[in-house]
Structures are given as structure tokens and as C-alpha cells.
Design a protein around this motif. Sequence first.
Motif, mmCIF file in Angstrom:
data_model
loop_
_atom_site.group_PDB
_atom_site.id
_atom_site.type_symbol
_atom_site.label_atom_id
_atom_site.label_comp_id
_atom_site.label_asym_id
_atom_site.label_seq_id
_atom_site.Cartn_x
_atom_site.Cartn_y
_atom_site.Cartn_z
ATOM 1 N N ALA A 50 0.869 -1.325 0.184
ATOM 2 C CA ALA A 50 -0.104 -0.073 0.004
ATOM 3 C C ALA A 50 0.788 1.263 0.056
ATOM 4 O O ALA A 50 0.677 2.059 -0.848
ATOM 5 N N GLU A 51 1.886 1.321 0.738
ATOM 6 C CA GLU A 51 2.952 2.225 0.857
ATOM 7 C C GLU A 51 3.322 2.735 -0.595
ATOM 8 O O GLU A 51 3.557 3.742 -1.085
ATOM 9 N N ALA A 52 3.926 1.648 -1.119
ATOM 10 C CA ALA A 52 4.629 1.502 -2.265
ATOM 11 C C ALA A 52 3.724 1.928 -3.648
ATOM 12 O O ALA A 52 4.040 2.773 -4.643
ATOM 13 N N LYS A 53 2.304 1.665 -3.430
ATOM 14 C CA LYS A 53 1.588 1.976 -4.570
ATOM 15 C C LYS A 53 1.148 3.722 -4.319
ATOM 16 O O LYS A 53 1.102 4.279 -5.321
ATOM 17 N N ALA A 54 1.094 4.114 -3.141
ATOM 18 C CA ALA A 54 0.682 5.404 -2.873
ATOM 19 C C ALA A 54 2.152 6.277 -3.252
ATOM 20 O O ALA A 54 1.977 7.437 -4.138
ATOM 21 N N PHE A 55 3.418 5.654 -3.174
ATOM 22 C CA PHE A 55 4.534 6.366 -3.640
ATOM 23 C C PHE A 55 4.525 6.390 -5.324
ATOM 24 O O PHE A 55 4.642 7.407 -5.870
ATOM 25 N N MET A 56 3.886 5.083 -5.960
ATOM 26 C CA MET A 56 4.029 5.030 -7.284
ATOM 27 C C MET A 56 3.096 6.175 -7.925
ATOM 28 O O MET A 56 3.134 6.903 -8.980
ATOM 29 N N ASP A 57 1.819 6.256 -7.042
ATOM 30 C CA ASP A 57 0.971 7.218 -7.670
ATOM 31 C C ASP A 57 1.372 8.656 -7.658
ATOM 32 O O ASP A 57 0.940 9.373 -8.832
ATOM 33 N N LEU A 58 2.129 8.932 -6.799
ATOM 34 C CA LEU A 58 2.661 10.371 -6.578
ATOM 35 C C LEU A 58 3.667 10.569 -7.740
ATOM 36 O O LEU A 58 3.624 11.662 -8.347
ATOM 37 N N GLU A 59 4.561 9.604 -7.958
ATOM 38 C CA GLU A 59 5.649 9.779 -8.929
ATOM 39 C C GLU A 59 5.199 9.770 -10.282
ATOM 40 O O GLU A 59 5.548 10.337 -11.219
ATOM 41 N N LEU A 60 4.151 9.070 -10.390
ATOM 42 C CA LEU A 60 3.268 9.085 -11.885
ATOM 43 C C LEU A 60 2.584 10.313 -12.030
ATOM 44 O O LEU A 60 2.905 10.709 -13.063
ATOM 45 N N ALA A 61 2.074 10.556 -11.201
ATOM 46 C CA ALA A 61 1.304 12.180 -11.197
ATOM 47 C C ALA A 61 2.438 13.263 -11.423
ATOM 48 O O ALA A 61 2.017 14.350 -12.331
ATOM 49 N N ARG A 62 3.697 13.188 -10.842
ATOM 50 C CA ARG A 62 4.790 14.113 -11.045
ATOM 51 C C ARG A 62 4.859 14.370 -12.426
ATOM 52 O O ARG A 62 5.332 15.616 -12.772
ATOM 53 N N VAL A 63 5.043 13.228 -13.274
ATOM 54 C CA VAL A 63 5.531 13.456 -14.572
ATOM 55 C C VAL A 63 4.369 13.146 -15.745
ATOM 56 O O VAL A 63 4.869 13.039 -16.783
ATOM 57 N N ALA A 64 3.163 13.137 -15.258
ATOM 58 C CA ALA A 64 2.162 12.855 -16.134
ATOM 59 C C ALA A 64 2.252 13.778 -17.308
ATOM 60 O O ALA A 64 2.342 15.065 -17.203
ATOM 61 N N GLY A 65 1.745 13.020 -18.562
ATOM 62 C CA GLY A 65 2.003 14.043 -19.882
ATOM 63 C C GLY A 65 3.485 14.258 -20.224
ATOM 64 O O GLY A 65 3.496 14.946 -21.344
ATOM 65 N N THR A 66 4.535 13.765 -19.689
ATOM 66 C CA THR A 66 5.901 14.310 -20.149
ATOM 67 C C THR A 66 6.428 13.002 -20.667
ATOM 68 O O THR A 66 5.980 12.117 -20.370
ATOM 69 N N LEU A 67 7.690 12.967 -21.335
ATOM 70 C CA LEU A 67 8.526 11.800 -21.842
ATOM 71 C C LEU A 67 8.845 10.939 -20.568
ATOM 72 O O LEU A 67 8.726 9.764 -21.070
ATOM 73 N N GLN A 68 9.120 11.659 -19.323
ATOM 74 C CA GLN A 68 9.662 10.838 -18.263
ATOM 75 C C GLN A 68 8.453 9.613 -18.149
ATOM 76 O O GLN A 68 8.796 8.652 -17.583
#
Length: 228
Positions: A50-68
Amino acid sequence: MYSNPLVPWHEIETVLLDMDGTLLDLHFDSYFWLELIPQKIAAKNGQSVAEAKAFMDLELARVAGTLQWYCLDYWQDLLGLDIMSAKREIQHLIQMRPDTIPFLDALRDSGKEVVLVTNAHRDGLSLKVELTALDNHITRLISTHDYGVTKESQDLWEALYKDIHFDPQATLFVDDSVPILHAAKTFGIKHLLCVENPDSKQPNRGITEFPSIIDYRNEVPFITRENG
Ligand SMILES: [Mg+2]
């Protein structure tokens, strides 16, 4: 079977197609990024899933729409995980939609120019081509990583326009991403089609902003009729 096509096929000379969620089942990518990768992060860092999923959600949102967001090297560096070997672990989930091949073959037989335009990284694209033989049905496969910008950006559309010389008024673009379809519309592509069911494990989405397809096979008789 619908009595009318979603697309006025007689107006279309060029068809630009997204890959993930449009021709291939998005379930592979959803499961990979939202389940398998969090499991691996949790195991590596001694966290809960659950912690790792919350971390990934945050990291995916941070670079949404970009090449990263699409860049496997970025995630490999950030997470310290071997992304391509993780993909191989679940490669059996890489599947064509059941309606993709009839659609692609009807398009090919119609003589329209068909080009795959994906934001997927070249390595991810290669794995999917290897497992699906998508390149037997589409001759031109473009990864936007080669341009250094994604389909969300007008720069991509301008660069693509210079390279493949499509007529925006006679072009159909199919993608499962509503923001990307808006970017294509801003550029001036006239015919836009969304995907109602990109992930076979999820319910239909109820897309309202663009015409949306549930089964490409409904379009095939209209593509073929125009051809005959
Ligand atoms: Mg997609």
C-alpha cells in the motif's frame, strides 16, 4: 453491428494509431505499473505494498504527460529496478485486442496510409512487437521518444506533420487518452476517435468528449465497402 460508421471512411487518407489501450489491451500496462512495480518496490525497500502504491501514484502524477512518464530509463534510475526484466515476467499479458487484426487488415487492404504513433519507449515497443507481431500488420511504427516530445505536445504534431506529410482534414487519429486527443484536435486533426474499453479488465469508460469505439469490427464493413 451499428447501422452507421463512427468514421466517414471515404474522407480518410491517413490513419494514425496509438498502441497501448488502442491496439493492445491496456491491462498489461495497468497491471505492470500499478501492481507489479509497487510489489517490487515494497520488497526492495521493506515497505508495505500500500505504501509503495501510494509512492508510485505520486511519482506517476509528478511526470504525467511528459516523456519521463513513458521513459523506462527514467523509472529504472528512479526505482533502482530492472524494468525490462520485470516486463518479461508478465509478458503473457501483452495481448492484442480481439478486434485489432481485422481492423488493421481492413485498413491495409483499403490502401490508406496507416502509422502507429506511440509514446511508448523504444524498448517497450520492441517487446510488444516481438510478442504480438504488430509489424506484420502496420509497416510504419513511430515512437515519440525519437522526437524527444510526447503526443501531448504540439511540438510532436508539428514534427510528425513535417515527416509524414498527412493532410489533417483527411486524417483519423485513434487514441485512448482524452488529453492526447485534445492535443491532436488543437493541432487541427479533423477525425478523432477514443477507445471506450482500453483495459479488458475495466468497465467501459463512458467517454463523451469524442466519438468512442467499443469494437473496431463494427467499422470493418464500412471500410471494406468503401474499398469495393
Ligand atoms: Mg494509449
